[in-house]
Design a protein around this motif. Structure first.
Motif, mmCIF file in Angstrom:
data_model
loop_
_atom_site.group_PDB
_atom_site.id
_atom_site.type_symbol
_atom_site.label_atom_id
_atom_site.label_comp_id
_atom_site.label_asym_id
_atom_site.label_seq_id
_atom_site.Cartn_x
_atom_site.Cartn_y
_atom_site.Cartn_z
ATOM 1 N N ASN A 331 0.753 -0.913 -0.165
ATOM 2 C CA ASN A 331 -0.113 -0.063 -0.328
ATOM 3 C C ASN A 331 0.979 1.432 -0.322
ATOM 4 O O ASN A 331 1.326 1.170 0.861
ATOM 5 C CB ASN A 331 -1.277 0.322 0.675
ATOM 6 N N ILE A 332 0.747 2.219 -0.975
ATOM 7 C CA ILE A 332 0.927 3.137 -1.413
ATOM 8 C C ILE A 332 0.096 4.705 -0.883
ATOM 9 O O ILE A 332 -0.857 4.735 -0.750
ATOM 10 C CB ILE A 332 2.200 3.502 -1.828
ATOM 11 N N ASP A 333 0.242 5.580 0.637
ATOM 12 C CA ASP A 333 -0.977 6.417 0.849
ATOM 13 C C ASP A 333 -2.458 5.871 0.445
ATOM 14 O O ASP A 333 -3.344 6.072 -0.256
ATOM 15 C CB ASP A 333 -1.071 7.251 -0.363
ATOM 16 N N SER A 334 -2.399 4.189 1.721
ATOM 17 C CA SER A 334 -3.384 3.899 1.706
ATOM 18 C C SER A 334 -3.780 3.304 0.791
ATOM 19 O O SER A 334 -5.678 3.229 0.721
ATOM 20 C CB SER A 334 -5.046 4.989 2.762
ATOM 21 N N LYS A 335 -3.412 2.912 -0.185
ATOM 22 C CA LYS A 335 -3.752 2.701 -1.895
ATOM 23 C C LYS A 335 -3.531 1.431 -2.345
ATOM 24 O O LYS A 335 -2.201 1.832 -1.946
ATOM 25 C CB LYS A 335 -3.923 3.467 -2.736
ATOM 26 N N LEU A 348 4.455 7.551 -10.728
ATOM 27 C CA LEU A 348 4.596 8.216 -9.261
ATOM 28 C C LEU A 348 5.988 7.478 -8.955
ATOM 29 O O LEU A 348 6.999 7.764 -7.999
ATOM 30 C CB LEU A 348 3.451 6.698 -8.294
ATOM 31 N N LYS A 351 8.308 10.327 -9.330
ATOM 32 C CA LYS A 351 7.798 11.708 -8.528
ATOM 33 C C LYS A 351 8.953 11.143 -7.383
ATOM 34 O O LYS A 351 9.900 11.537 -6.805
ATOM 35 C CB LYS A 351 6.755 11.253 -7.801
ATOM 36 N N GLU A 355 12.269 12.746 -5.389
ATOM 37 C CA GLU A 355 12.711 12.867 -4.407
ATOM 38 C C GLU A 355 14.036 12.591 -3.205
ATOM 39 O O GLU A 355 14.855 13.152 -2.913
ATOM 40 C CB GLU A 355 11.185 12.426 -3.661
ATOM 41 N N HIS A 364 12.608 5.171 3.934
ATOM 42 C CA HIS A 364 11.054 4.654 3.380
ATOM 43 C C HIS A 364 11.570 4.587 2.134
ATOM 44 O O HIS A 364 10.307 3.724 1.317
ATOM 45 C CB HIS A 364 10.428 5.677 4.553
ATOM 46 N N ASN A 368 9.587 2.758 -1.441
ATOM 47 C CA ASN A 368 8.490 2.529 -2.328
ATOM 48 C C ASN A 368 8.595 2.258 -3.306
ATOM 49 O O ASN A 368 7.795 2.085 -4.217
ATOM 50 C CB ASN A 368 8.074 4.085 -1.583
#
Length: 396
Positions: A331-335, A348, A351, A355, A364, A368
């Motif tokens: 899950n990433i951002d609750s999805k 994604l 992005k 970062e 972390h 991801n």
């Protein structure tokens, strides 16, 4: 093995619950980095080799240490690596390698510890610079500063000389790549071609993590040759984040993947903690039963604890595939990651690379990024889904 000295330190024991020990370790690592780099070996002294327990091994993972040290050294990071050796008594020797820094690291935050019976105590203060004097960790002196500056100058001279020697040995029609501050300012394709030329001179050459991310970011600007993909896979086996993107490039060519798995397994470099898991995962997907068994046997004979541990826990190809599938449920951002389309996943991934490039190099974010790229591979890999079907597992 030589005893303790300026670039080598021994720790017979390490208490992962002891706050002072953790902060002291930060001070010692930074001091070694400021003094030309070196290593700390846990589980031995100059006269004893006793090993440390698994909880210490887990706590001393270089990625975890990197994040902890960064709290005190922002915006500068100490470059770390680690190697684990299993002893006959079931315990481990842990070797933390520490790269030299060009400029001395100044602590940006006070390092302190506290417990139930004493007031807070300081190990180092904001603005401190620590170095190694023989086997002691001490505050910097004027002479230390002079030596650090001279060492930096000498490293630049040696780097320039090395580049000149490489240029002199390249064929007449070779393309020269301009580099500034360690970062290529040529095209990604030109950089890759230069790395292939250098690999012809140095068979153990791999691409550094920064460049792997840079190439992934600009992946749409060039097409890859098989020899370039081989180098990218060999490099990413050691740093997992972009691995499955390069594997996807040769999803229909398992023989190329197999070759790089065996080459990496036999390579003499010690930076292979990630490779132990990655090699076995890819072997379970892309290799025949015969080749997979050869991998397992070489794991059992390996002198590296990571490989031995993987062999010890091996329960068969189907069990490994099931484990890989469970790892893809992320899950990433609750999805759930598989609710994203391939295009959304690529956006994604870009992005997350941005970062990291901007200095947000936490474990972390790296985890991801690894999960996102693996999800892209799982959605697009014909070979993976064919393997799942063959072993009676559900397709993703």
């Amino acid at each position: 093995m030589k005893g303790e000295r300026e670039n080598q330190d021994y720790k017979l024991y390490f208490d992962v619950s002891n706050g002072k020990a953790k902060v002291d370790l930060v001070k010692n690592i930074v001091a070694i980095a400021n003094s030309g780099g070196g290593k700390i070996i846990f589980g031995r002294s100059e006269t004893e080799i006793v090993g440390v327990e698994q909880d210490v091994v887990n706590a001393l993972d270089s990625a975890k240490l990197d994040d902890f040290i960064y709290k005190f050294t922002q915006p500068v990071r100490v470059q770390l690596g680690h190697n684990i050796e299993k002893l006959s008594n079931g315990k481990y020797l842990v070797e933390i390698t520490i790269e030299s820094v060009k400029y001395p690291i100044v602590f940006s935050k006070q390092g302190s510890w506290s417990n139930m019976t004493s007031n807070e105590r300081e190990v180092f203060f904001e603005g401190d610079i620590w170095v190694r004097h023989s086997s002691k960790t001490e505050k910097v002196t004027y002479e230390d500063i002079r030596e650090i500056i001279e060492r930096g100058r000498q490293e630049e001279r040696e780097k320039l000389l090395s580049q000149i020697q490489r240029i002199a040995t390249l064929p007449e029609d070779s393309e020269l790549i301009v580099v500034q501050d360690g970062k290529p300012i040529s095209t990604p394709k030109g950089f890759l071609e230069s790395q292939i030329q250098l690999r012809g001179i140095n068979k153990s050459l791999v691409i550094e993590p920064f460049y792997l991310l840079w190439l992934f970011k600009h992946r749409n600007q060039f097409e890859l040759k098989n020899e370039e993909i081989s180098l990218l896979i060999a490099s990413a086996l050691r740093r997992s984040a972009t691995l499955y993107w390069w594997v996807l490039e040769v999803d229909d060519n398992p023989s190329l993947i197999k070759d790089e798995l065996f080459v990496t397994l036999e390579a003499s470099d010690r930076d292979k903690s990630d490779a132990a898991k990655n090699i076995l995962d890819l072997a379970s997907i892309y290799l025949s039963d015969e080749d997979l068994q050869k991998i397992i046997e070489r794991y059992k004979r390996s002198r590296y604890a990571h490989f031995q541990e993987e062999a010890k826990n091996w329960q068969g190809r189907k069990a490994r595939l099931e484990k890989i599938m469970r790892g893809l449920n992320f899950n990433i951002d609750s999805k759930n990651i598989f609710e994203f389309t391939v295009i959304e996943l690529q956006e994604l991934a870009d992005k997350l690379v941005d970062e990291i490039s901007d200095g947000e190099r936490s474990s972390h974010i790296s985890r991801n990024l690894t999960a996102v790229i693996r999800a892209i591979w799982a959605k697009k890999s014909v070979y993976f889904n064919r393997t799942l079907e063959k072993y009676g597992l559900l397709e993703i």
